[in-house]
Design a protein around this motif. Structure first.
Motif, PDB file in Angstrom:
ATOM      1  N   VAL A  71       0.840  -1.193   0.000  1.00 55.04           N
ATOM      2  CA  VAL A  71       0.000   0.000   0.000  1.00 55.04           C
ATOM      3  C   VAL A  71       0.877   1.246   0.000  1.00 55.04           C
ATOM      4  CG1 VAL A  71      -1.912   1.195   1.136  1.00 55.04           C
ATOM      5  CG2 VAL A  71      -1.671  -1.295   1.382  1.00 55.04           C
ATOM      6  N   TYR A  72       0.617   2.129  -0.950  1.00 56.88           N
ATOM      7  CA  TYR A  72       1.305   3.407  -1.046  1.00 56.88           C
ATOM      8  C   TYR A  72       0.258   4.515  -1.084  1.00 56.88           C
ATOM      9  CZ  TYR A  72       5.048   0.265  -2.526  1.00 56.88           C
ATOM     10  OH  TYR A  72       5.957  -0.755  -2.587  1.00 56.88           O
ATOM     11  N   ASP A  73       0.707   5.753  -1.053  1.00 61.40           N
ATOM     12  CA  ASP A  73      -0.237   6.874  -1.061  1.00 61.40           C
ATOM     13  C   ASP A  73      -1.090   6.909  -2.323  1.00 61.40           C
ATOM     14  OD1 ASP A  73       0.412   7.801   1.399  1.00 61.40           O
ATOM     15  OD2 ASP A  73       1.511   9.572   0.727  1.00 61.40           O
ATOM     16  N   ASP A  74      -0.507   6.504  -3.445  1.00 68.02           N
ATOM     17  CA  ASP A  74      -1.192   6.679  -4.728  1.00 68.02           C
ATOM     18  C   ASP A  74      -1.619   5.387  -5.404  1.00 68.02           C
ATOM     19  OD1 ASP A  74       1.370   5.798  -5.221  1.00 68.02           O
ATOM     20  OD2 ASP A  74       1.665   7.044  -6.999  1.00 68.02           O
ATOM     21  N   ARG A  75      -1.336   4.239  -4.786  1.00 64.83           N
ATOM     22  CA  ARG A  75      -1.672   2.989  -5.463  1.00 64.83           C
ATOM     23  C   ARG A  75      -1.632   1.810  -4.478  1.00 64.83           C
ATOM     24  NH1 ARG A  75       3.660   3.716  -5.956  1.00 64.83           N
ATOM     25  NH2 ARG A  75       5.057   1.902  -5.958  1.00 64.83           N
ATOM     26  N   ILE A  76      -2.205   0.700  -4.956  1.00 64.32           N
ATOM     27  CA  ILE A  76      -2.140  -0.586  -4.255  1.00 64.32           C
ATOM     28  C   ILE A  76      -1.556  -1.602  -5.227  1.00 64.32           C
ATOM     29  CG2 ILE A  76      -3.469  -2.417  -3.131  1.00 64.32           C
ATOM     30  CD1 ILE A  76      -5.710  -0.262  -2.795  1.00 64.32           C
ATOM     31  N   GLU A  77      -0.613  -2.406  -4.756  1.00 63.28           N
ATOM     32  CA  GLU A  77      -0.084  -3.492  -5.578  1.00 63.28           C
ATOM     33  C   GLU A  77      -0.482  -4.814  -4.925  1.00 63.28           C
ATOM     34  OE1 GLU A  77       3.808  -3.294  -7.124  1.00 63.28           O
ATOM     35  OE2 GLU A  77       3.823  -1.090  -7.297  1.00 63.28           O
ATOM     36  N   TYR A  78      -1.190  -5.629  -5.700  1.00 63.66           N
ATOM     37  CA  TYR A  78      -1.726  -6.894  -5.191  1.00 63.66           C
ATOM     38  C   TYR A  78      -1.143  -8.042  -5.998  1.00 63.66           C
ATOM     39  CZ  TYR A  78      -5.150 -10.727  -5.179  1.00 63.66           C
ATOM     40  OH  TYR A  78      -5.749 -11.957  -5.151  1.00 63.66           O
ATOM     41  N   LYS A  79      -0.560  -9.024  -5.307  1.00 61.78           N
ATOM     42  CA  LYS A  79       0.039 -10.184  -5.968  1.00 61.78           C
ATOM     43  C   LYS A  79      -0.602 -11.452  -5.436  1.00 61.78           C
ATOM     44  CE  LYS A  79       4.352  -7.580  -6.306  1.00 61.78           C
ATOM     45  NZ  LYS A  79       5.741  -7.431  -5.808  1.00 61.78           N
ATOM     46  N   ASN A  80      -1.040 -12.296  -6.373  1.00 61.35           N
ATOM     47  CA  ASN A  80      -1.752 -13.523  -6.031  1.00 61.35           C
ATOM     48  C   ASN A  80      -0.833 -14.726  -6.223  1.00 61.35           C
ATOM     49  OD1 ASN A  80      -3.511 -15.973  -6.687  1.00 61.35           O
ATOM     50  ND2 ASN A  80      -5.045 -14.510  -5.989  1.00 61.35           N
ATOM     51  N   PHE A  81      -0.636 -15.519  -5.159  1.00 64.64           N
ATOM     52  CA  PHE A  81       0.264 -16.661  -5.229  1.00 64.64           C
ATOM     53  C   PHE A  81      -0.251 -17.738  -6.181  1.00 64.64           C
ATOM     54  CE2 PHE A  81       1.260 -15.804  -0.471  1.00 64.64           C
ATOM     55  CZ  PHE A  81       1.966 -14.678  -0.823  1.00 64.64           C
ATOM     56  N   LEU A  82      -1.570 -17.893  -6.259  1.00 68.91           N
ATOM     57  CA  LEU A  82      -2.154 -18.982  -7.034  1.00 68.91           C
ATOM     58  C   LEU A  82      -2.165 -18.681  -8.528  1.00 68.91           C
ATOM     59  CD1 LEU A  82      -3.482 -21.764  -6.728  1.00 68.91           C
ATOM     60  CD2 LEU A  82      -5.690 -20.600  -6.568  1.00 68.91           C
ATOM     61  N   SER A  83      -2.687 -17.523  -8.892  1.00 67.69           N
ATOM     62  CA  SER A  83      -2.783 -17.170 -10.312  1.00 67.69           C
ATOM     63  C   SER A  83      -1.502 -16.559 -10.850  1.00 67.69           C
ATOM     64  CB  SER A  83      -3.939 -16.188 -10.527  1.00 67.69           C
ATOM     65  OG  SER A  83      -3.656 -14.944  -9.890  1.00 67.69           O
ATOM     66  N   MET A  84      -0.576 -16.215  -9.955  1.00 69.08           N
ATOM     67  CA  MET A  84       0.680 -15.556 -10.325  1.00 69.08           C
ATOM     68  C   MET A  84       0.429 -14.218 -11.021  1.00 69.08           C
ATOM     69  SD  MET A  84       3.068 -17.381  -9.127  1.00 69.08           S
ATOM     70  CE  MET A  84       4.481 -16.681  -9.959  1.00 69.08           C
ATOM     71  N   GLU A  85      -0.665 -13.565 -10.653  1.00 65.46           N
ATOM     72  CA  GLU A  85      -0.998 -12.272 -11.247  1.00 65.46           C
ATOM     73  C   GLU A  85      -0.570 -11.135 -10.325  1.00 65.46           C
ATOM     74  OE1 GLU A  85      -4.909 -13.414 -13.969  1.00 65.46           O
ATOM     75  OE2 GLU A  85      -5.182 -12.486 -12.005  1.00 65.46           O
TER      76      GLU A  85
END
Length: 548
Positions: free
Chosen positions: A466-480
């Motif tokens: 989590v940052y001020d201007d964005r969210i980065e989400y990483k999924n272990f299963l789908s590798m997305e």
């Protein structure tokens, strides 16, 4: 490996009583390619030369030679294994890496703004027109159809005059003391927008005045937006909670971080199970080197007796946010920290008591110099905003003359190492929430970034940054790898990544629409998270784990 053809054998004499044999072996560099011809002398083993006539020493010496041979074999095997193991590791790390997914970027929109009320704008009174109060008031300039500033209270005449000029179209009265204003509120209500009978008060006084002011306005039936912290003692927080409940008025505390689109998206991802079972959160608040020196060494929050402890005055935001996004109750808490740097022990030898009097060879090498933080931005850039606008006590706009005078006579010109500050400059808090969720929070004065919080959230199936201007989400299963960015909005309320805007929008809309659910930082929620902050500080002071 070991090459006998490359070994040498020499004999030296140590003494008439003992001769020694020196064997020097050269080993290949263990991590070099096989074709590499470089060798390195790694060991010299000393063998005693045995005289046959010393039969009484024969057995021990033979044992020594046997042990030395074993050591040679161990060394040889060690380098052999390392050499070939390094090749295997190189193969694995370079040929079996997990694929790096290309990030997929999404933009998302916050909830639609509620339409202005047909009965006219909400009446707002601002008590305290400093940095926070004036920020909140500015919402009325951008959305005059939703709310109107009808009364202000500010003891500094120049600041009050600027606010009177800014809100001249709607302002009915102004005061220097909120107690005088309180007596006149019935008359002010008559002069305000009678089409919308609701009247709310924004309280942005210094922390130690929050309790008395909030209680008095609650008793008279005014809805309240109270700048954080709620109050400086646990007893005062409980008193505010009790009075707003008894009066039946809405209380919203300025935990602005709850209201951003970023926070709402993070909370949705966690509650929807996007990262599986929530396990751990790491959260950092970098105060910023000059911000801490300004506010918590030289400024109004530098002494606990004058305000409160640092975790409350600066980071009750963060403990509240962590509790909000987890959606769980805290089970136990511990904390460590202290005043590690800004004290007399760290003052350079020969430094002046004031930065203007400090020898140049010391002042030039001090990042906390008041000349650098306040005077030079005015001289070189004509800067008149925060933080220099705070140090001129009468509220005048900063210029070279009044800033220089403030540095010569006021607290902001004193050396950071000879001040009377006593709040922490570094602190960590460890929290355990229900369901085995562990949270680690760090607060530091020593950062380049200023209040740009950074958070990593770990779950059984993914992680979120989590940052001020964005969210980065990483999924272990789908590798997305997904990146979420909120759509930009047009507002001058950009503080805390636009959180000031979203808080004011929620507060005003909740009153205009009679919808208390729009206020998540209400009296109940805020009292709970404030008591958690008090427990964390108790844990630090008493060096123990506090169970809740």
């Amino acid at each position: 490996g070991l090459s006998h053809s490359q070994s040498t054998h020499t004999t030296t004499t140590r003494s008439p009583q003992q001769n020694t044999s020196v064997s020097s072996f050269q080993f290949p560099i263990p991590f070099a390619p096989a074709s590499h011809q470089s060798r390195i002398d790694v060991i010299h083993i000393i063998f005693p030369r045995v005289h046959q006539q010393d039969s009484h020493t024969l057995s021990p010496i033979r044992s020594v030679n046997q042990h030395s041979s074993i050591l040679l074999i161990i060394f040889y095997c060690h380098f052999f294994v390392l050499r070939h193991l390094s090749g295997f590791i190189h193969f694995v790390t370079n040929t079996m890496k997990l694929p790096t997914p290309t990030p997929i970027t999404h933009t998302f929109k916050f909830a639609e703004t509620i339409a202005p009320p047909q009965k006219g704008p909400l009446n707002l009174t601002i008590v305290g027109c400093g940095n926070r109060g004036s920020n909140y008031a500015h919402f009325a300039m951008e959305y005059p159809q939703k709310c109107a500033i009808v009364c202000i209270c500010e003891p500094r005449t120049p600041v009050r005059d600027r606010m009177k000029q800014k809100f001249a179209k709607t302002l009915k009265r102004d005061f220097a003391d909120w107690r005088d204003m309180l007596k006149e509120m019935p008359e002010i209500d008559k002069e305000a927008n009678i089409m919308n009978p609701k009247h709310a008060v924004v309280i942005a006084l210094q922390d130690k005045y929050h309790k008395e002011c909030a209680v008095e306005f609650a008793k008279r039936g005014y809805h309240i937006l109270l700048e954080k912290p709620m109050a400086v003692t646990e007893e005062d927080c409980i008193a505010i909670h009790r009075h707003v409940k008894e009066a039946g008025v809405q209380l919203c505390v300025g935990h602005v971080l709850r209201y951003t689109p970023i926070t709402q998206k993070v909370k949705q991802l966690i509650s929807d199970g996007a990262i599986g079972k929530l396990a751990h959160i790491q959260h950092l608040e970098p105060v910023g080197w000059f911000h801490h020196a300004h506010s918590y060494v030289r400024g109004a929050w530098s002494r606990e007796e004058e305000s409160s402890f640092l975790l409350m005055t600066k980071s009750c935001h963060d403990i509240d946010w962590l509790t909000y996004v987890t959606g769980k109750k805290c089970v136990q808490v511990s904390s460590f920290g202290g005043l590690t740097h800004f004290n007399k022990q760290n003052q350079p030898k020969g430094a002046g008591e004031r930065c203007l009097d400090c020898p140049s060879h010391i002042e030039n090498n001090c990042p906390y110099s008041a000349k650098k933080i306040y005077l030079e931005p005015v001289e070189k850039l004509g800067h008149q905003g925060w933080p220099v606008n705070v140090i001129v006590e009468n509220g005048e706009l900063p210029d070279i003359e009044n800033v220089t005078d403030a540095l010569r006579t006021g607290p902001y010109g004193r050396c950071v190492y000879s001040h009377d500050n006593n709040v922490c400059d570094t602190q960590t808090v460890q929290l355990q929430y229900e369901g085995g969720v562990f949270v680690s929070f760090s607060l530091t004065a020593f950062s380049w970034d200023v209040c740009t919080r950074k958070t990593r959230i770990f779950g059984s199936k993914g992680e979120i940054e989590v940052y001020d201007d964005r969210i980065e989400y990483k999924n272990f299963l789908s590798m997305e790898h997904h990146i979420f960015k909120p759509e930009p909005i047009e507002t001058e309320l950009t503080n805390h990544a636009y959180a000031d805007f979203y808080l004011m929008q929620s507060f005003v809309d909740s009153l205009n629409e009679n919808d208390p659910l729009l206020l998540s930082s209400n009296a109940d929620e805020t009292l709970y998270t404030h008591r958690l902050v008090f427990a964390a500080e108790r844990a630090r002071l008493e060096n123990e784990i506090v169970k809740l």
